[in-house]
Design a protein around this motif. Structure first.
Motif, mmCIF file in Angstrom:
data_model
loop_
_atom_site.group_PDB
_atom_site.id
_atom_site.type_symbol
_atom_site.label_atom_id
_atom_site.label_comp_id
_atom_site.label_asym_id
_atom_site.label_seq_id
_atom_site.Cartn_x
_atom_site.Cartn_y
_atom_site.Cartn_z
ATOM 1 N N LEU A 51 50.428 40.222 31.539
ATOM 2 C CA LEU A 51 49.700 40.287 32.809
ATOM 3 C C LEU A 51 48.322 39.647 32.684
ATOM 4 O O LEU A 51 47.412 39.958 33.444
ATOM 5 C CB LEU A 51 49.563 41.743 33.253
ATOM 6 N N THR A 52 48.192 38.741 31.754
ATOM 7 C CA THR A 52 46.910 38.079 31.500
ATOM 8 C C THR A 52 46.359 37.453 32.777
ATOM 9 O O THR A 52 47.044 36.693 33.467
ATOM 10 C CB THR A 52 47.089 36.974 30.435
ATOM 11 N N GLY A 53 45.123 37.786 33.103
ATOM 12 C CA GLY A 53 44.463 37.206 34.263
ATOM 13 C C GLY A 53 44.651 37.975 35.554
ATOM 14 O O GLY A 53 44.050 37.620 36.576
ATOM 15 N N ILE A 54 45.432 39.039 35.542
ATOM 16 C CA ILE A 54 45.627 39.781 36.785
ATOM 17 C C ILE A 54 44.348 40.508 37.165
ATOM 18 O O ILE A 54 43.597 40.993 36.317
ATOM 19 C CB ILE A 54 46.805 40.794 36.648
ATOM 20 N N SER A 55 44.083 40.569 38.464
ATOM 21 C CA SER A 55 42.872 41.228 38.943
ATOM 22 C C SER A 55 43.046 42.738 38.951
ATOM 23 O O SER A 55 44.162 43.263 38.838
ATOM 24 C CB SER A 55 42.557 40.751 40.365
ATOM 25 N N GLU A 56 41.940 43.437 39.092
ATOM 26 C CA GLU A 56 41.994 44.894 39.189
ATOM 27 C C GLU A 56 42.818 45.316 40.403
ATOM 28 O O GLU A 56 43.608 46.269 40.329
ATOM 29 C CB GLU A 56 40.583 45.473 39.291
ATOM 30 N N ASP A 57 42.659 44.593 41.509
ATOM 31 C CA ASP A 57 43.423 44.928 42.707
ATOM 32 C C ASP A 57 44.908 44.615 42.530
ATOM 33 O O ASP A 57 45.761 45.285 43.119
ATOM 34 C CB ASP A 57 42.869 44.185 43.926
ATOM 35 N N GLY A 58 45.208 43.596 41.725
ATOM 36 C CA GLY A 58 46.599 43.304 41.419
ATOM 37 C C GLY A 58 47.244 44.442 40.654
ATOM 38 O O GLY A 58 48.378 44.840 40.936
ATOM 39 N N LEU A 59 46.524 44.991 39.704
ATOM 40 C CA LEU A 59 47.023 46.135 38.935
ATOM 41 C C LEU A 59 47.174 47.363 39.822
ATOM 42 O O LEU A 59 48.136 48.132 39.682
ATOM 43 C CB LEU A 59 46.073 46.450 37.779
ATOM 44 N N LYS A 60 46.232 47.540 40.740
ATOM 45 C CA LYS A 60 46.323 48.686 41.647
ATOM 46 C C LYS A 60 47.547 48.557 42.550
ATOM 47 O O LYS A 60 48.179 49.563 42.903
ATOM 48 C CB LYS A 60 45.043 48.807 42.482
ATOM 49 N N TRP A 61 47.873 47.321 42.917
ATOM 50 C CA TRP A 61 49.088 47.111 43.713
ATOM 51 C C TRP A 61 50.323 47.513 42.906
ATOM 52 O O TRP A 61 51.221 48.189 43.432
ATOM 53 C CB TRP A 61 49.208 45.650 44.143
#
Length: 265
Positions: A198-208
């Motif tokens: 998940l390299t480069g994923i944003s914090e909001d991407g992880l929250k999704w």
């Protein structure tokens, strides 16, 4: 007072959803939006499907909208979801806002027609768990990065648009749950099963991702996949332990109590 519109009599024909990445998308949409539907599941390569002239080529999912019109069949997961969206405009299967709706359709279409390396290399198997040195080709790595970027950008664009509109953010890709989220549901399985980076994923991407994994409907879907696994007729051997000839990769299965933990990503 006008008579209320009767519930539709849909039948969704689908392969067992513990493996079926295309069929599970429609099944999730039907479940999430509580659309009355009879779901009929089949084993892969079932003669009931393969030899049936009504299911051309044995391809599922297929939606049968009207039991009185057996010749009216809708194939292809995206076409089925679009039909359901048209038939149930009050449910907002796509975002209400026209800009977010266009972005959601774009994302779903990208998943529908693209990311072929990920789809063809890492088979969909909800229970499957691989550890060790899982092979990732340059082409696969490129698509994995593109996928992570898509999720991150979707959340960033959505937050910005909802702020402009002064509307609440539901935390899904484009605000509230939509067809777009359903189209990426089996992709989340792949990221989990094969430990894709998940390299480069944003914090909001992880929250999704957390929003998806922890939603009650998705949890109920997961329980259904485990129930299916208790039936040996649902097993598809070619989707089990696909790296069995690679001694650097170990295969097992997830347990039903698994949870997504952002802090461990």
């Amino acid at each position: 007072m006008a008579d209320s519109k009767p519930d539709p009599e849909y039948t969704l024909h689908v392969y067992y959803t513990r493996y079926s990445s295309w069929g599970v998308r429609v099944a999730l949409v039907v479940d999430y939006f509580k659309i009355p539907c009879n779901i009929k599941m089949y084993a892969l390569n079932s003669p009931e499907v393969v030899q049936a002239s009504r299911f051309t080529g044995g391809f599922l999912p297929v939606l049968e909208p009207d039991p009185k019109d057996e010749d009216f069949l809708i194939g292809d997961s995206l076409a089925i979801c679009e039909f359901l969206a048209e038939q149930h405009p009050d449910l907002h299967l796509w975002p209400k806002d026209s800009k977010l709706r266009a972005l959601a359709r774009t994302a779903a279409a990208q998943m529908h027609s693209g990311f072929s390396v990920i789809r063809n290399t890492y088979d969909s198997n909800f229970l499957g768990k691989y550890t060790g040195k899982i092979p990732i080709s340059d082409a696969a790595a490129k698509e994995i990065r593109k996928m992570v970027e898509l999720w991150s950008k979707a959340r960033a664009d959505t937050k910005r648009r909802l702020q402009e509109l002064g509307e609440k953010d539901g935390g899904f890709l484009f605000g509230d749950f939509s067809i777009a989220d359903a189209f990426f549901w089996p992709v989340l399985w792949r990221f989990r099963s094969y430990e894709l980076p998940l390299t480069g994923i944003s914090e909001d991407g992880l929250k999704w991702m957390a929003r998806m994994w922890n939603d009650p409907v998705m949890k109920n879907q997961a329980q259904e996949y485990f129930r299916q696994a208790q039936n040996p007729l649902t097993i598809v051997e070619k989707y089990e332990n696909i790296f069995k000839d690679n001694p650097d990769v170990q295969y097992s299965q997830f347990t039903e109590d698994w949870t997504f933990d952002i802090s461990k990503v």
